[in-house]
Design a protein around this motif. Structure first.
Motif, PDB file in Angstrom:
ATOM      1  N   GLY A 140      10.505 -24.966  -6.245  1.00 17.62           N
ATOM      2  CA  GLY A 140      10.321 -26.348  -6.672  1.00 17.62           C
ATOM      3  C   GLY A 140       9.922 -27.197  -5.475  1.00 17.62           C
ATOM      4  O   GLY A 140      10.161 -26.811  -4.324  1.00 17.62           O
ATOM      5  N   MET A 141       9.318 -28.340  -5.765  1.00 21.68           N
ATOM      6  CA  MET A 141       8.903 -29.253  -4.702  1.00 21.68           C
ATOM      7  C   MET A 141      10.140 -29.743  -3.930  1.00 21.68           C
ATOM      8  O   MET A 141      11.262 -29.658  -4.423  1.00 21.68           O
ATOM      9  CB  MET A 141       8.174 -30.451  -5.310  1.00 21.68           C
ATOM     10  N   ASP A 142       9.911 -30.287  -2.750  1.00 18.31           N
ATOM     11  CA  ASP A 142      11.013 -30.895  -1.987  1.00 18.31           C
ATOM     12  C   ASP A 142      11.789 -31.856  -2.873  1.00 18.31           C
ATOM     13  O   ASP A 142      11.193 -32.597  -3.656  1.00 18.31           O
ATOM     14  CB  ASP A 142      10.455 -31.715  -0.807  1.00 18.31           C
ATOM     15  N   THR A 143      13.067 -31.862  -2.731  1.00 23.95           N
ATOM     16  CA  THR A 143      14.025 -32.724  -3.462  1.00 23.95           C
ATOM     17  C   THR A 143      14.185 -32.330  -4.931  1.00 23.95           C
ATOM     18  O   THR A 143      14.864 -33.028  -5.683  1.00 23.95           O
ATOM     19  CB  THR A 143      13.652 -34.246  -3.444  1.00 23.95           C
ATOM     20  N   ASN A 176      12.335 -34.990   6.376  1.00 24.03           N
ATOM     21  CA  ASN A 176      11.374 -34.611   7.399  1.00 24.03           C
ATOM     22  C   ASN A 176      10.097 -35.392   7.179  1.00 24.03           C
ATOM     23  O   ASN A 176       9.617 -35.434   6.039  1.00 24.03           O
ATOM     24  CB  ASN A 176      11.039 -33.133   7.175  1.00 24.03           C
ATOM     25  N   PRO A 177       9.519 -36.013   8.209  1.00 22.12           N
ATOM     26  CA  PRO A 177       8.239 -36.700   7.982  1.00 22.12           C
ATOM     27  C   PRO A 177       7.212 -35.789   7.308  1.00 22.12           C
ATOM     28  O   PRO A 177       6.386 -36.258   6.515  1.00 22.12           O
ATOM     29  CB  PRO A 177       7.810 -37.111   9.395  1.00 22.12           C
ATOM     30  N   GLY A 178       7.311 -34.503   7.596  1.00 19.15           N
ATOM     31  CA  GLY A 178       6.388 -33.552   6.962  1.00 19.15           C
ATOM     32  C   GLY A 178       6.494 -33.531   5.445  1.00 19.15           C
ATOM     33  O   GLY A 178       5.537 -33.146   4.757  1.00 19.15           O
ATOM     34  N   ASP A 179       7.656 -33.957   4.919  1.00 15.94           N
ATOM     35  CA  ASP A 179       7.815 -33.994   3.463  1.00 15.94           C
ATOM     36  C   ASP A 179       6.780 -34.916   2.814  1.00 15.94           C
ATOM     37  O   ASP A 179       6.302 -34.659   1.713  1.00 15.94           O
ATOM     38  CB  ASP A 179       9.227 -34.492   3.078  1.00 15.94           C
TER      39      ASP A 179
END
Lengths: 284, 284
Positions: free
Chosen positions: B75-78, B204-207
């Motif tokens: 699943g996607m982040d969060t 994470n900024p990468g998120d």
């Protein structure tokens, strides 16, 4: 139910010098917060606090912190290593936990030094590691069953102390617990396993063979504890005939250790406001 | 709260053929046993049942049975992979659980085929294994970030199907869940992480960079699911905007899978009465 946070480990710490397990009552409940019900209630509260502190430790680990905790569980068959894992460790987010059960060494493991498989199982940063049996088997059954010469066993004590010192230096807080049950209680628990069809899989005829060597094992535990209980990494002898006391006590020892670490959620290593703006300003 | 035990997986199973995630409502609650409170109550009951069945499976494993369960979480982040592990997997005895989080591959892992690290993490007999991300990352981020050519990604789909078939033959029941959240919900959750000092370590900024590729990821998920959802090892798309539904649903999918296995405590492979006599007749 007010108990002082740092008292239990003083109470259960193995004495410096010779250890006499016969002098420690397996039915004892030193420093228990109350009777069975009160102690169970306190254990639930302690478990929630442990889980909360463990999350902070985990967050530290994700952010590069080296600290972690290792619970070493030793004890005779039926002393409750599995019960502690289920009821105490089960209170913590499973993502933050790493459990290793040490069985009879495999042929591959036997080709290496006895600490080889143990080093590979040391928990990573931020984790609560649990050893269900451990490198201490190599100086317990190793000695009782004469799998190693006395000289080798003596050398192993020193290796263990050195190994654990190294772990401590690398950020591992070790909590060593010997679950101390009576021979009588073990008999009841083995009988209970035989009498309950949902528990028979936990029983092994070999358990009775080991039981026949009870006194030898007690001596081996005493010597192991004496040789490897240090200022940095002391042993705790946990009276374990009463399951509710045992679970509370091990949980409390862990809680005391993690409380000492005082783990904290890490500061952001990015500009929070700037990231917030990036999200808010998105065209969507 | 009466729900039919086998219904949820039919309900959430990815359709055969092309998959359109846009047609599946991330806020949906198919087959939920009731509102938020009722569903949470059912989840607690299901968790206890899952734990009980898992103990039987574990006992089977100790006695030589090969069966085990593997929950694959994508699943996607969060989207809540961590939340599912805490709330669903956390209901099971931690001794019976094996969790692996797949991060960016290490240099050593990159020297091997993409399934190498995955094979090493397959749970042992009797365990409930959890993959927090998995081999599917190699056809998701692998495709979106062009870490592999389209031809390589196509080949990987086939390798994955073959690999999972092999696992099934060796006794692994695989439960594949894609936690399906909306882009809007992700934004709220990322903002919540930024606004809460105890959650900033999860951000994470990468998120946000990954989020900019949202549509590409949705396409990659659709193709991955289409190519790797088989009769034996189907994908389930779990609406995940509502955490209470997501947790209940994944727990229920696991419960359905383990219920089908109908694990049973093994018979004793020793003479129970004879062992009982040995204990009773002891001179002590």
């Amino acid at each position: 139910m007010a108990t002082t946070r740092t008292s239990l480990r003083e109470q259960l710490r193995a004495p410096a010098g010779p250890v006499s397990l016969a002098d420690i009552d397996p039915r004892g409940t030193p420093d228990a917060p109350g009777d069975k019900d009160a102690t169970k209630a306190q254990m639930t509260a302690d478990g929630a606090e442990l889980a909360s502190l463990q999350e902070r430790l985990y967050a530290e680990g994700v952010s590069g912190g080296p600290r972690r905790v290792l619970l070493v569980l030793q004890g005779m068959d039926t002393s409750g290593k599995g019960g502690v894992i289920e009821h105490v460790v089960g209170a913590v987010n499973p993502q933050g936990v790493s459990i290793t059960s040490f069985k009879k060494p495999t042929p591959e493991e036997l080709r290496h030094g006895f600490l080889w498989r143990v080093r590979r199982a040391v928990p990573g940063p931020g984790l609560l590691g649990v050893f269900d049996r451990s490198h201490y088997e190599d100086v317990l059954i190793g000695r009782v069953r004469e799998l190693a010469t006395p000289a080798v066993v003596e050398r192993r004590y020193k290796e263990i102390v050195r190994f654990e010192d190294q772990l401590t230096e690398s950020g591992v807080t070790i909590v060593k617990c010997m679950l101390h049950i009576s021979r009588w209680e073990q008999k009841q628990r083995l009988l209970a396993r035989l009498d309950d069809s949902t528990k028979r899989w936990k029983f092994n005829p070999g358990d009775i063979d080991e039981r026949a060597l009870w006194d030898d094992y007690q001596r081996a535990y005493e010597t192991s504890i004496e040789r490897t209980s240090t200022q940095t990494n002391p042993w705790h002898v946990v009276p374990a005939d009463r399951k509710w006391y045992r679970n509370w006590a091990v949980g409390r020892l862990l809680l005391e250790a993690v409380t000492d670490l005082a783990p904290r959620f890490p500061q952001a290593d990015y500009d929070v406001a700037a990231q917030r703006d990036r999200l808010i300003d998105e065209a969507d």
